[in-house]
Write a protein that holds these residues in place. Structure first.
Motif, short mmCIF file in Angstrom:
data_model
loop_
_atom_site.label_atom_id
_atom_site.label_comp_id
_atom_site.label_asym_id
_atom_site.label_seq_id
_atom_site.Cartn_x
_atom_site.Cartn_y
_atom_site.Cartn_z
N LYS A 156 51.62 22.93 48.09
CA LYS A 156 50.49 22.12 48.52
C LYS A 156 50.71 21.49 49.89
CE LYS A 156 47.62 18.19 47.05
NZ LYS A 156 47.42 17.16 46.02
N ASN A 157 51.95 21.09 50.19
CA ASN A 157 52.19 20.28 51.39
C ASN A 157 53.04 20.95 52.46
OD1 ASN A 157 51.11 17.46 50.49
ND2 ASN A 157 52.37 18.16 48.77
N ARG A 158 53.55 22.17 52.17
CA ARG A 158 54.46 22.78 53.14
C ARG A 158 53.90 24.06 53.77
NH1 ARG A 158 58.21 19.30 55.02
NH2 ARG A 158 59.10 18.07 53.30
N ARG A 159 52.58 24.21 53.77
CA ARG A 159 52.00 25.42 54.36
C ARG A 159 52.26 25.48 55.86
NH1 ARG A 159 48.54 28.01 50.89
NH2 ARG A 159 47.92 26.84 49.03
N MET A 160 52.15 24.35 56.53
CA MET A 160 52.32 24.33 57.98
C MET A 160 53.76 24.66 58.38
SD MET A 160 49.33 23.82 59.07
CE MET A 160 49.66 23.52 60.80
N SER A 161 54.72 24.31 57.53
CA SER A 161 56.13 24.58 57.83
C SER A 161 56.61 25.88 57.20
CB SER A 161 57.00 23.42 57.34
OG SER A 161 56.85 23.26 55.93
N ASN A 162 55.63 26.71 56.77
CA ASN A 162 55.95 28.02 56.17
C ASN A 162 56.83 27.89 54.94
OD1 ASN A 162 55.63 30.79 56.06
ND2 ASN A 162 57.46 31.19 57.30
#
Length: 599
Positions: free
Chosen positions: A318-324
């Motif tokens: 949920k929260n780590r999409r931007m950091s792959n």
């Protein structure tokens, strides 16, 4: 049964032969029947059309009047056993017949009316008729009896028994059926043998492939021919050999990987997208205090939610999409501190299949970091206190205290004392630095630990007497050989005795014992002083650690003595440890291996 390729081969051979034999048999029977019937028809036609016979009968004006002569002529005809000849007048009455029974019956009763009518009208015709009373089939032909150009005077009716013809046909059918059965039987046998020659190698390959599927890669197919089946067997053997080598390499690599994962110092956990733990090495299970049962039955999020919610798969997705889907968190489990780093792993199509997490125990690193910070703080504090005293006294002297000689001397003595204190601190720090960097030049040789202990006691005896304390040396040995740097070991014993004197009240007793314990020479320094709290004993050998900081500073010392003592003892392959009870006293044990070396 028909799932087997062998039976398919038999069927493929059987059906064409069966169909061919069926077609050929039908054709032969039809041709044979047609030929036989044509032969009978031709014989009857030839018999009926004998010109002498027809003309002989046609000469009689009235057939009824000359029937005896006609009968004699018929009896002389060369007919076979199966042919019957009838001479019928125009009123369909039998005038004469072969095999004459003496009866004169109406022709209509025993002969075919249609043929009789056709012949009476001057036409020749034939017909096959079944005689039910005799259960036979007959060939019937009727010829008009007439002179050329004249009117018919009667009818020549010839009937032949076709029983032999049909029996011949039946026999021919039986022969063809038997031949077909024999041919089909031979076809089945040949099909079976040919099918077996093809299927047996395939069955063998199948069995060997099944054995390979069970993990037995020592399967070899026998090559019996150079055809496609033989090539298949050769290719199977080649593929088996290559597969065996490949799987051995994979197994070896897998074994290496499993060994690395099992014995690596870091913990490793692999989790798929369905929140299932697919692998956890023993180190990870030990770090997280998990059992095999919990790994199998519990989901990853269920386990991790209790430790750190930021490490749950749900939170990461949920929260780590931007950091792959990569990140790092810290866990605290009991007294241990863990660093958890995670990153995604991909499936064969390049899609994220889950995460791999590496756990590192950073407890000691954290402790070392804290000790470093504490060390810097302690060194700063230890230097700041004497520097502050020196600066304050110096400023006082500069402000005019130099004019008062006695006061100036007193201040300078304090400055000198504080300088000595800083010098001692710097000296101890330099000694620790040399010990840490292994740059100390040891002067090791065989020495007598009894003598070293006695010398240390002698040097500290006056100090003990000044505090009204009793310092004694006890041993039953005259010589305990140890391979040591004599001055360094004496420094350690003196340091321990000095601490005992400091923390033992006036009137107390300090005892130094030297004895042998198996392969070790032991120096025991025992006092009946204030003792050490149990919680403080594990930290006694830390740098700058003091049980009571205020009191320790009042008594002098840098807080580095025990650290230096431990470093020196460890460098001699020995050990030093403390046993103490608060309010009762302290015992310090120094154990050094008995020397086996010769000078």
């Amino acid at each position: 049964m028909f799932k087997s390729i062998r039976w398919k081969f038999i069927t493929i051979y059987f059906l064409p032969v069966y169909i061919a034999m069926l077609i050929v048999s039908v054709f032969i029977i039809q041709q044979f029947q047609e030929y036989q019937l044509n032969m009978v028809s031709e014989n009857l036609n030839n018999l009926g059309r004998q010109e002498g016979l027809i003309k002989t009968i046609a000469r009689f004006e009235d057939l009824n009047e000359y029937k005896e002569d006609i009968q004699r002529n018929i009896d002389q005809w060369p007919t076979g056993l199966k042919e019957e000849v009838f001479i019928v007048n125009m009123d369909f009455k039998i005038v004469a017949r072969s095999k004459n029974s003496g009866t004169n019956r109406d022709a209509i009763d025993i002969l075919d009316y249609t043929l009789l009518t056709q012949a009476r009208n001057g036409k020749t015709d034939q017909k096959d008729i079944y005689i039910e009373s005799r259960n036979i089939i007959t060939k019937n032909m009727a010829f008009p009896i007439q002179l050329e150009g004249g009117q018919p005077k009667g009818i020549l009716y010839i009937r032949a028994d076709l029983s032999d013809v049909y029996k011949g046909l039946e026999r021919a059918k039986i022969i063809l059926i038997e031949g077909t059965i024999i041919a089909l039987f031979i076809t089945v046998i040949l099909g079976f043998l040919i099918g077996r020659s093809i299927t047996e190698p395939i069955i063998d390959v199948t069995k060997k492939a099944s054995g390979m599927a069970r993990g037995d890669f020592n399967q070899v197919v026998e090559v019996k021919s150079d055809d496609e089946i033989g090539q298949l067997a050769e290719m199977f053997n080649y593929a088996r050999a290559k597969l065996n080598v490949t799987l051995s390499q994979i197994s070896s690599e897998k074994s290496k990987l499993e060994t690395i994962l099992s014995y690596m110092a870091d913990g490793l956990i692999a989790v798929n997208n369905y929140d299932e733990i697919i692998h956890a090495n023993p180190t990870a299970m030990e770090m997280l205090d998990l059992t095999e049962e919990e790994i199998r039955t519990k989901s990853y999020d269920e386990i991790m939610k209790k430790l750190n919610e930021n490490l749950t798969l749900k939170y990461i997705q949920k929260n780590r999409r931007m950091s792959n889907y990569t990140g790092k968190e810290t866990l605290k489990i009991g007294d241990n501190i863990l660093s958890a780093s995670y990153a995604p792993y991909m499936d064969e199509k390049g899609r994220k299949a889950g995460i791999v997490m590496v756990l590192q125990d950073i407890t000691k690193r954290q402790e070392l970091d804290n000790m470093r910070k504490e060390f810097v703080a302690n060194v700063s504090h230890e230097l700041k206190t004497p520097l502050t005293s020196i600066k304050s006294y110096t400023e006082t002297l500069l402000d005019g205290a130099l004019e008062e000689k006695d006061l100036a001397v007193s201040f300078l003595q304090v400055v000198n004392s504080e300088a000595d204190r800083m010098n001692g601190l710097v000296r101890d720090l330099l000694q620790l630095s040399r010990l840490d960097s292994k740059k100390v030049l040891w002067n090791k040789k065989n020495s007598n630990l009894v003598k070293i202990g006695q010398d240390a006691v002698n040097k500290m005896e006056i100090t003990a007497q000044n505090k009204n304390q009793t310092l004694s040396f006890i041993t039953k040995y005259e010589f305990l050989s140890v391979y040591v740097d004599k001055d360094r070991i004496e420094q350690v014993i003196i340091n321990i005795i000095s601490n005992a004197i400091k923390y033992t009240p006036s009137g107390g007793h300090i005892q130094v014992q030297v004895y042998r314990d198996k392969n070790y020479a032991v120096a025991l320094i025992k006092d009946n002083g204030i003792g050490i709290p149990k919680r403080a004993i594990p930290r006694l050998f830390e740098r700058f650690y003091r049980v009571d900081k205020a009191r320790s500073r009042e008594m002098g010392g840098t807080g580095l003595g025990l650290s230096i003592a431990k470093q020196i003892v460890v460098a001699h392959d020995g050990e030093i440890f403390v046993e103490s009870k608060e309010g009762i006293g302290t015992e310090v044990f120094i154990k050094i291996p008995i020397s086996k070396k010769k000078d």
